[in-house]
Write a protein that holds these residues in place. Structure first.
Motif, mmCIF file in Angstrom:
data_model
loop_
_atom_site.group_PDB
_atom_site.id
_atom_site.type_symbol
_atom_site.label_atom_id
_atom_site.label_comp_id
_atom_site.label_asym_id
_atom_site.label_seq_id
_atom_site.Cartn_x
_atom_site.Cartn_y
_atom_site.Cartn_z
ATOM 1 N N GLU A 104 -10.351 -16.990 50.018
ATOM 2 C CA GLU A 104 -10.228 -17.102 51.473
ATOM 3 C C GLU A 104 -11.007 -16.010 52.194
ATOM 4 O OE1 GLU A 104 -6.108 -17.515 52.598
ATOM 5 O OE2 GLU A 104 -5.728 -18.909 50.961
ATOM 6 N N GLY A 105 -12.232 -15.744 51.694
ATOM 7 C CA GLY A 105 -13.090 -14.757 52.335
ATOM 8 C C GLY A 105 -12.765 -13.318 51.980
ATOM 9 N N GLU A 106 -11.747 -13.107 51.179
ATOM 10 C CA GLU A 106 -11.352 -11.755 50.765
ATOM 11 C C GLU A 106 -11.884 -11.478 49.361
ATOM 12 O OE1 GLU A 106 -9.629 -9.556 52.714
ATOM 13 O OE2 GLU A 106 -9.772 -11.078 54.294
ATOM 14 N N LEU A 107 -12.162 -10.212 49.086
ATOM 15 C CA LEU A 107 -12.593 -9.843 47.747
ATOM 16 C C LEU A 107 -11.489 -10.133 46.739
ATOM 17 C CD1 LEU A 107 -14.318 -6.384 48.357
ATOM 18 C CD2 LEU A 107 -15.416 -8.619 48.076
ATOM 19 N N THR A 108 -11.877 -10.590 45.561
ATOM 20 C CA THR A 108 -10.913 -10.819 44.493
ATOM 21 C C THR A 108 -10.461 -9.469 43.930
ATOM 22 O OG1 THR A 108 -12.586 -10.867 42.753
ATOM 23 C CG2 THR A 108 -12.065 -12.976 43.835
ATOM 24 N N ASP A 109 -9.410 -9.487 43.135
ATOM 25 C CA ASP A 109 -8.955 -8.260 42.475
ATOM 26 C C ASP A 109 -10.073 -7.663 41.626
ATOM 27 O OD1 ASP A 109 -6.454 -8.547 43.636
ATOM 28 O OD2 ASP A 109 -5.512 -9.375 41.830
ATOM 29 N N LEU A 110 -10.836 -8.521 40.965
ATOM 30 C CA LEU A 110 -11.928 -8.032 40.125
ATOM 31 C C LEU A 110 -13.016 -7.377 40.975
ATOM 32 C CD1 LEU A 110 -13.140 -7.746 37.296
ATOM 33 C CD2 LEU A 110 -14.189 -10.000 37.623
ATOM 34 N N GLN A 111 -13.386 -8.001 42.083
ATOM 35 C CA GLN A 111 -14.391 -7.401 42.961
ATOM 36 C C GLN A 111 -13.915 -6.047 43.484
ATOM 37 O OE1 GLN A 111 -14.560 -10.968 45.416
ATOM 38 N NE2 GLN A 111 -16.748 -11.144 45.002
ATOM 39 N N GLN A 112 -12.646 -5.959 43.843
ATOM 40 C CA GLN A 112 -12.089 -4.691 44.305
ATOM 41 C C GLN A 112 -12.087 -3.652 43.180
ATOM 42 O OE1 GLN A 112 -8.351 -5.185 46.457
ATOM 43 N NE2 GLN A 112 -9.058 -7.174 47.200
ATOM 44 N N ALA A 113 -11.795 -4.099 41.955
ATOM 45 C CA ALA A 113 -11.793 -3.187 40.811
ATOM 46 C C ALA A 113 -13.194 -2.653 40.517
ATOM 47 C CB ALA A 113 -11.225 -3.888 39.576
ATOM 48 N N PHE A 114 -14.214 -3.477 40.706
ATOM 49 C CA PHE A 114 -15.586 -2.998 40.514
ATOM 50 C C PHE A 114 -15.869 -1.846 41.467
ATOM 51 C CE2 PHE A 114 -18.745 -5.502 37.911
ATOM 52 C CZ PHE A 114 -17.811 -6.079 37.074
ATOM 53 N N THR A 115 -15.383 -1.953 42.694
ATOM 54 C CA THR A 115 -15.565 -0.875 43.666
ATOM 55 C C THR A 115 -14.743 0.344 43.268
ATOM 56 O OG1 THR A 115 -16.007 -2.454 45.426
ATOM 57 C CG2 THR A 115 -15.338 -0.250 46.097
ATOM 58 N N ALA A 116 -13.479 0.143 42.967
ATOM 59 C CA ALA A 116 -12.572 1.251 42.651
ATOM 60 C C ALA A 116 -12.997 2.013 41.396
ATOM 61 C CB ALA A 116 -11.151 0.723 42.479
ATOM 62 N N HIS A 117 -13.572 1.322 40.420
ATOM 63 C CA HIS A 117 -13.965 1.952 39.159
ATOM 64 C C HIS A 117 -15.447 2.314 39.118
ATOM 65 C CE1 HIS A 117 -10.204 1.478 36.846
ATOM 66 N NE2 HIS A 117 -10.008 0.488 37.701
ATOM 67 N N HIS A 118 -16.131 2.216 40.248
ATOM 68 C CA HIS A 118 -17.564 2.531 40.326
ATOM 69 C C HIS A 118 -18.352 1.745 39.275
ATOM 70 C CE1 HIS A 118 -16.346 5.648 43.067
ATOM 71 N NE2 HIS A 118 -15.497 6.079 42.154
ATOM 72 N N ALA A 119 -18.056 0.467 39.189
ATOM 73 C CA ALA A 119 -18.663 -0.398 38.179
ATOM 74 C C ALA A 119 -19.979 -1.008 38.639
ATOM 75 C CB ALA A 119 -17.675 -1.495 37.789
ATOM 76 N N LEU A 120 -20.501 -0.519 39.724
ATOM 77 C CA LEU A 120 -21.798 -0.998 40.174
ATOM 78 C C LEU A 120 -22.558 0.159 40.772
ATOM 79 C CD1 LEU A 120 -21.618 -1.498 43.605
ATOM 80 C CD2 LEU A 120 -19.943 -3.092 42.677
ATOM 81 N N GLN A 121 -23.855 0.103 40.630
ATOM 82 C CA GLN A 121 -24.703 1.094 41.266
ATOM 83 C C GLN A 121 -25.752 0.367 42.096
ATOM 84 O OE1 GLN A 121 -25.989 4.202 38.579
ATOM 85 N NE2 GLN A 121 -23.904 4.546 37.884
ATOM 86 N N CYS A 122 -26.785 -0.134 41.466
ATOM 87 C CA CYS A 122 -27.801 -0.837 42.261
ATOM 88 C C CYS A 122 -27.302 -2.210 42.696
ATOM 89 C CB CYS A 122 -29.116 -0.943 41.507
ATOM 90 S SG CYS A 122 -29.206 -2.274 40.290
ATOM 91 N N GLY A 123 -26.384 -2.806 41.927
ATOM 92 C CA GLY A 123 -25.783 -4.081 42.295
ATOM 93 C C GLY A 123 -26.513 -5.311 41.812
ATOM 94 N N TYR A 124 -27.659 -5.139 41.178
ATOM 95 C CA TYR A 124 -28.417 -6.318 40.785
ATOM 96 C C TYR A 124 -27.707 -7.158 39.727
ATOM 97 C CZ TYR A 124 -32.387 -9.312 40.872
ATOM 98 O OH TYR A 124 -33.190 -10.403 41.063
ATOM 99 N N CYS A 125 -27.045 -6.516 38.776
ATOM 100 C CA CYS A 125 -26.357 -7.249 37.715
ATOM 101 C C CYS A 125 -24.965 -7.704 38.146
ATOM 102 C CB CYS A 125 -26.234 -6.387 36.462
ATOM 103 S SG CYS A 125 -25.055 -5.015 36.624
ATOM 104 N N THR A 126 -24.461 -7.170 39.242
ATOM 105 C CA THR A 126 -23.068 -7.373 39.631
ATOM 106 C C THR A 126 -22.665 -8.844 39.746
ATOM 107 O OG1 THR A 126 -23.078 -5.219 40.705
ATOM 108 C CG2 THR A 126 -21.278 -6.716 41.291
ATOM 109 N N PRO A 127 -23.425 -9.714 40.410
ATOM 110 C CA PRO A 127 -22.992 -11.118 40.481
ATOM 111 C C PRO A 127 -22.803 -11.749 39.108
ATOM 112 C CG PRO A 127 -24.705 -10.718 42.094
ATOM 113 C CD PRO A 127 -24.639 -9.492 41.223
ATOM 114 N N GLY A 128 -23.743 -11.532 38.201
ATOM 115 C CA GLY A 128 -23.623 -12.085 36.857
ATOM 116 C C GLY A 128 -22.450 -11.493 36.094
ATOM 117 N N MET A 129 -22.252 -10.187 36.243
ATOM 118 C CA MET A 129 -21.101 -9.528 35.591
ATOM 119 C C MET A 129 -19.794 -10.101 36.130
ATOM 120 S SD MET A 129 -21.796 -7.111 33.353
ATOM 121 C CE MET A 129 -23.120 -6.011 32.877
ATOM 122 N N LEU A 130 -19.707 -10.263 37.442
ATOM 123 C CA LEU A 130 -18.489 -10.809 38.052
ATOM 124 C C LEU A 130 -18.222 -12.233 37.575
ATOM 125 C CD1 LEU A 130 -18.865 -9.473 41.693
ATOM 126 C CD2 LEU A 130 -17.070 -8.834 40.063
#
Length: 176
Positions: A104-130
């Motif tokens: 519903e337009g909100e970040l999923t728990d996983l998307q929020q966890a990527f932010t909280a755990h610094h699991a992305l830097q440049c972000g290019y791989c992020t969509p595929g990882m998610l």
């Protein structure tokens, strides 16, 4: 046309459902699915990275299975490479992209966890990882670290070293 020769098809109408919306588009027969998604549908969250189907930036789900929009799922459940899956091969399929996983337009728990755990830097791989991690968590809500690493092994990240990505997935899967 002479007997024994095939007619060359240059354009084909493709019908797909992407993120719950039905589309019908005329596309060049050689158009890759990743380019169809980005250029014809305007959904630019799916990235095109290596041009060899090795990096995983292009992962989408086709008929409920994670594939590289440069790969195709064959009957026995094995992924075969294809930055190389043509849009015409997806005709009639149900596709979900990274834009379609939000709730519903909100970040999923996983998307929020990527932010909280610094699991992305440049972000290019992020969509595929998610997309790969979400598929894993849908199938196995509490994966081990080994299962997480196996699920994302087809996704290359040149920035993070994977530790924070694995930690983010584990935190959502209850594996902390």
């Amino acid at each position: 046309m002479e007997a024994g020769t095939a007619e060359v098809v240059h354009q084909k109408t493709v019908e797909v459902e992407v993120n719950g919306t039905r589309y019908e588009r005329e596309v060049p027969a050689r158009r890759l699915l990743v380019h169809f998604i980005r250029d014809h549908l305007g959904l630019t969250g799916t990235h095109w990275g290596c041009d060899t189907s090795n990096c995983g930036a292009c992962v989408v789900w086709m008929d409920g299975e994670p594939v590289k929009s440069c790969t195709v799922l064959i009957c026995n459940g094995t992924l075969i490479k294809s930055c190389m899956l043509l849009a015409v091969q997806a005709d009639g399929a149900k596709i979900e992209t990274v834009e379609g996983i939000s709730e519903e337009g909100e970040l999923t728990d996983l998307q929020q966890a990527f932010t909280a755990h610094h699991a992305l830097q440049c972000g290019y791989c992020t969509p595929g990882m998610l997309m790969s991690a979400t598929a894993l968590l849908r199938e196995n809500p509490s994966p081990s670290e080994e299962e997480i690493r196996k699920a994302i092994q087809g996704n290359i990240c040149r920035c993070t070293g994977y530790v924070n990505i694995v930690e983010a997935i584990k935190s959502v899967g209850g594996g902390e």
